[in-house]
Design a protein around this motif. Structure first.
Motif, short mmCIF file in Angstrom:
data_model
loop_
_atom_site.label_atom_id
_atom_site.label_comp_id
_atom_site.label_asym_id
_atom_site.label_seq_id
_atom_site.Cartn_x
_atom_site.Cartn_y
_atom_site.Cartn_z
N ASP A 57 0.79 -1.23 0.00
CA ASP A 57 0.00 0.00 0.00
C ASP A 57 0.83 1.29 0.00
OD1 ASP A 57 -2.38 -1.54 -0.02
OD2 ASP A 57 -2.21 -1.79 2.15
N VAL A 58 2.10 1.21 -0.36
CA VAL A 58 2.94 2.40 -0.52
C VAL A 58 3.75 2.25 -1.81
CG1 VAL A 58 3.08 2.95 1.95
CG2 VAL A 58 4.80 1.48 0.93
N LEU A 59 4.39 3.34 -2.22
CA LEU A 59 5.23 3.30 -3.42
C LEU A 59 6.51 2.52 -3.12
CD1 LEU A 59 4.94 7.01 -4.59
CD2 LEU A 59 3.77 5.02 -5.54
N PRO A 60 6.96 1.64 -4.04
CA PRO A 60 8.18 0.87 -3.81
C PRO A 60 9.46 1.61 -4.20
CG PRO A 60 6.97 -0.02 -5.69
CD PRO A 60 6.18 1.15 -5.17
N TRP A 61 9.38 2.88 -4.48
CA TRP A 61 10.55 3.68 -4.88
C TRP A 61 10.47 5.05 -4.24
CZ3 TRP A 61 7.17 1.64 -8.65
CH2 TRP A 61 6.09 2.49 -8.96
N HIS A 62 11.59 5.75 -4.28
CA HIS A 62 11.63 7.15 -3.83
C HIS A 62 12.08 7.97 -5.03
CE1 HIS A 62 11.97 10.61 -1.27
NE2 HIS A 62 13.21 10.79 -1.68
N LEU A 63 11.19 8.82 -5.54
CA LEU A 63 11.46 9.60 -6.73
C LEU A 63 10.87 11.01 -6.55
CD1 LEU A 63 12.85 9.04 -9.48
CD2 LEU A 63 10.59 8.51 -10.39
N PRO A 64 11.63 11.91 -5.90
CA PRO A 64 11.12 13.26 -5.62
C PRO A 64 10.62 14.01 -6.86
CG PRO A 64 13.15 12.87 -4.41
CD PRO A 64 12.97 11.71 -5.34
N ASP A 65 11.23 13.76 -8.02
CA ASP A 65 10.79 14.43 -9.25
C ASP A 65 9.34 14.06 -9.57
OD1 ASP A 65 11.32 16.16 -11.46
OD2 ASP A 65 11.73 14.44 -12.75
N ASP A 66 8.99 12.79 -9.37
CA ASP A 66 7.62 12.36 -9.61
C ASP A 66 6.67 12.95 -8.56
OD1 ASP A 66 5.47 10.80 -10.83
OD2 ASP A 66 5.56 9.65 -8.96
N LEU A 67 7.12 13.01 -7.31
CA LEU A 67 6.28 13.61 -6.27
C LEU A 67 6.00 15.09 -6.58
CD1 LEU A 67 7.87 12.00 -3.09
CD2 LEU A 67 5.79 11.30 -4.31
N GLN A 68 6.99 15.78 -7.11
CA GLN A 68 6.82 17.18 -7.51
C GLN A 68 5.84 17.29 -8.67
OE1 GLN A 68 7.93 19.87 -5.87
NE2 GLN A 68 6.79 21.11 -7.33
N PHE A 69 5.92 16.39 -9.63
CA PHE A 69 4.98 16.36 -10.76
C PHE A 69 3.56 16.13 -10.25
CE2 PHE A 69 2.66 13.86 -13.98
CZ PHE A 69 2.64 14.77 -15.01
N PHE A 70 3.40 15.16 -9.34
CA PHE A 70 2.10 14.87 -8.75
C PHE A 70 1.54 16.11 -8.06
CE2 PHE A 70 -0.63 13.54 -5.27
CZ PHE A 70 -1.45 12.59 -5.85
N LYS A 71 2.37 16.77 -7.30
CA LYS A 71 1.94 17.98 -6.59
C LYS A 71 1.50 19.06 -7.58
CE LYS A 71 3.57 21.60 -3.50
NZ LYS A 71 4.70 22.17 -2.77
N GLN A 72 2.33 19.30 -8.58
CA GLN A 72 2.05 20.33 -9.59
C GLN A 72 0.73 20.06 -10.31
OE1 GLN A 72 5.21 20.63 -12.54
NE2 GLN A 72 3.73 21.26 -14.07
N MET A 73 0.48 18.80 -10.63
CA MET A 73 -0.73 18.46 -11.38
C MET A 73 -1.99 18.50 -10.52
SD MET A 73 0.36 18.17 -14.39
CE MET A 73 -1.21 17.72 -15.10
N THR A 74 -1.89 18.07 -9.26
CA THR A 74 -3.09 17.89 -8.45
C THR A 74 -3.45 19.07 -7.57
OG1 THR A 74 -1.86 16.76 -6.67
CG2 THR A 74 -2.80 15.37 -8.43
N GLU A 75 -2.52 20.00 -7.36
CA GLU A 75 -2.84 21.15 -6.50
C GLU A 75 -4.06 21.89 -7.02
OE1 GLU A 75 0.57 23.00 -3.76
OE2 GLU A 75 0.79 23.47 -5.88
N ASN A 76 -4.89 22.35 -6.08
CA ASN A 76 -6.13 23.07 -6.36
C ASN A 76 -7.15 22.24 -7.11
OD1 ASN A 76 -5.10 25.47 -5.12
ND2 ASN A 76 -3.85 25.73 -6.95
N ASN A 77 -7.01 20.92 -7.03
CA ASN A 77 -7.96 20.00 -7.63
C ASN A 77 -8.38 18.98 -6.57
OD1 ASN A 77 -8.21 20.71 -10.58
ND2 ASN A 77 -5.98 20.59 -10.41
#
Length: 164
Positions: A18-38
């Motif tokens: 139930d968690v991500l099997p990797w650590h990839l801050p670039d992807d977390l930043q992309f997720f944040k950028q896309m989902t903010e205010n939604n």
């Protein structure tokens, strides 16, 4: 509009316990950028895998069959139809964020896919559901950053459903 957003390895793996099997801050930043205010929609297991923490600047919906579930400030919904009805009245994007069964339940209703493809293989137990790629057109792709914090090559891909 309903969109799906996820990261996967080369084999379609999206999770482990139930968690991500990797650590990839670039992807977390992309997720944040896309989902903010939604709005982000996730299943109970995914929400609990995040420690029931709400992400800032987005509304969280937890989809669960438990009608008495404590969402810790998240909106709790009990059916796909309830989420779709909400999404139809929401002016922004409703992002489906996992896990595997939640993606599968919403696939017929999704208009846009945002996939981070990690060019590596990981161990895990949850895979993105089968997708008929003939139904989708790639709109854009861009390479992610590889550096001392982001060890794995990855691409950010956007797909739009073919018009019927």
């Amino acid at each position: 509009m309903i969109a799906a957003i996820w990261a996967q390895d080369e084999n379609g793996l999206i999770g482990k316990n139930d968690v991500l099997p990797w650590h990839l801050p670039d992807d977390l930043q992309f997720f944040k950028q896309m989902t903010e205010n939604n709005v982000i929609v996730m299943g109970r297991k995914t929400f609990e895998g995040m420690g029931k923490n709400l992400l800032p600047n987005r509304q969280t919906i937890v989809l669960t069959s438990d009608k008495n579930y404590d969402g810790n400030g998240a909106k709790v919904m009990n059916s796909v139809d309830e989420v779709i009805e909400f999404a139809e009245s929401f002016e922004g994007i409703t992002f489906i964020t996992g896990g595997g069964e939640i993606y599968k339940s919403f696939l017929p209703h999704i208009d846009v896919l945002y996939r981070t493809l990690i060019k590596h293989e990981f161990e895990g137990d949850t895979y993105f559901p089968y997708l008929d790629w003939e139904e989708w057109n790639i709109v854009s792709t861009s390479e992610g950053t590889v550096d001392d914090k982001n060890s794995y090559p990855h691409d950010f891909e956007t797909y739009q459903r073919n018009s019927k």
